[in-house]
Design an enzyme around this catalytic site. Sequence first.
Site, PDB file in Angstrom:
ATOM      1  N   PRO A 135      -7.378   8.964  32.060  1.00 63.79           N
ATOM      2  CA  PRO A 135      -6.500   9.770  32.899  1.00 63.79           C
ATOM      3  C   PRO A 135      -5.551  10.607  32.065  1.00 63.79           C
ATOM      4  O   PRO A 135      -4.782  10.088  31.264  1.00 63.79           O
ATOM      5  CB  PRO A 135      -5.730   8.742  33.742  1.00 63.79           C
ATOM      6  N   GLU A 136      -5.660  11.908  32.218  1.00 55.24           N
ATOM      7  CA  GLU A 136      -4.722  12.836  31.621  1.00 55.24           C
ATOM      8  C   GLU A 136      -3.919  13.447  32.772  1.00 55.24           C
ATOM      9  O   GLU A 136      -3.984  12.948  33.892  1.00 55.24           O
ATOM     10  CB  GLU A 136      -5.478  13.874  30.773  1.00 55.24           C
TER      11      GLU A 136
END
Length: 301
Positions: free
Chosen positions: A2-3
């Site tokens: 997850p960015e």
Amino acid sequence: MPELPEVEVVRRGLQEHVVGRCIETAGFFGARVARRHLPGPVDLADRLHGNVIHSAERRGKYLWLVLEAPDGHPQGLIIHLGMSGQLLVEAASAPHEAHLHATFDFADDGPQLRFVDRRTFGGMALADLVPDPHVPSVGAAPRTWGIPESITHIAPDPLEPAFDQRAVIARLKARHTAVKRSILDQGLISGIGNIYADEALWRAQIHGERESAALSKPALGRLIGHARDVMLEALQHGGTSFDALYVNVNGASGYFDRSLNAYGREGRPCPRCGSPIRREAFMNRSSHSCPRCQPRPRTVG
DNA sequence: CGTTCCTCCTGCTAGC
DNA sequence: TGCTAGCAGGAGGAAC
């Protein structure tokens, strides 16, 4: 993985499903989920009892819930998803997932919030809210509630009003290291991880090992602009999939399937020039780039 | 101080 | 076929 875009999708899910609710009971399982909460998991659970959730906030890859304790004291519950963290909203009666590390039950009869994390790089901690040191003296308005004290070292991300592109470019010009290392530094510009770093560098036609300080200000500006664009596009792709009562990081973005030009595409043709995308080791990670559009620097920065 | 490197962790996959 | 080594990587803190 997850960015910023994936974390923003989760934030919106939290806003929809838990903001306005009162925490009745929180439970933390295992030693790692609350490792950044120094008084420990029992203290964390005790302090969350009776708190009302006022809002769900984000800076870069960090989430936090703004809470008001029964005594009126505002505080922030920091949530970082790490590599594999997921927040789920489900009935308390639903079977427990493997690697379930936290549950939140609410004073209403609504569903439970769960934190599931296979690789345990994620975690939660409670922190006081302080004025944002990154808000410039003129320009962006400060957040209503301030930001958690323990993440004041995290720089604004390119999607928030406090982001100061000229200041970031000036700091990039002062870094005598590889530009990819610079844009992955969350204290300089937050929200970018390995995937979007490679995509932004591909769009800007810059090899990540070029020295940050040696790039021109316009080139750095274009790189930042591409980072912002690629994350916005990913957010648009992923932002439609959480209408169900289920906030799933992995399901959040269909972007990975269709729209990546460099990351994970070793040996496949560059969409711009057709050269096979190369993969190189960098920072004990993988970097993907086009050998023709993004030539290696002669000397490593 | 700025910069680099190591470690935390588990599931999946390539290769013997 | 079953094992192991390698890989994935965010972020803090140690080390240089």
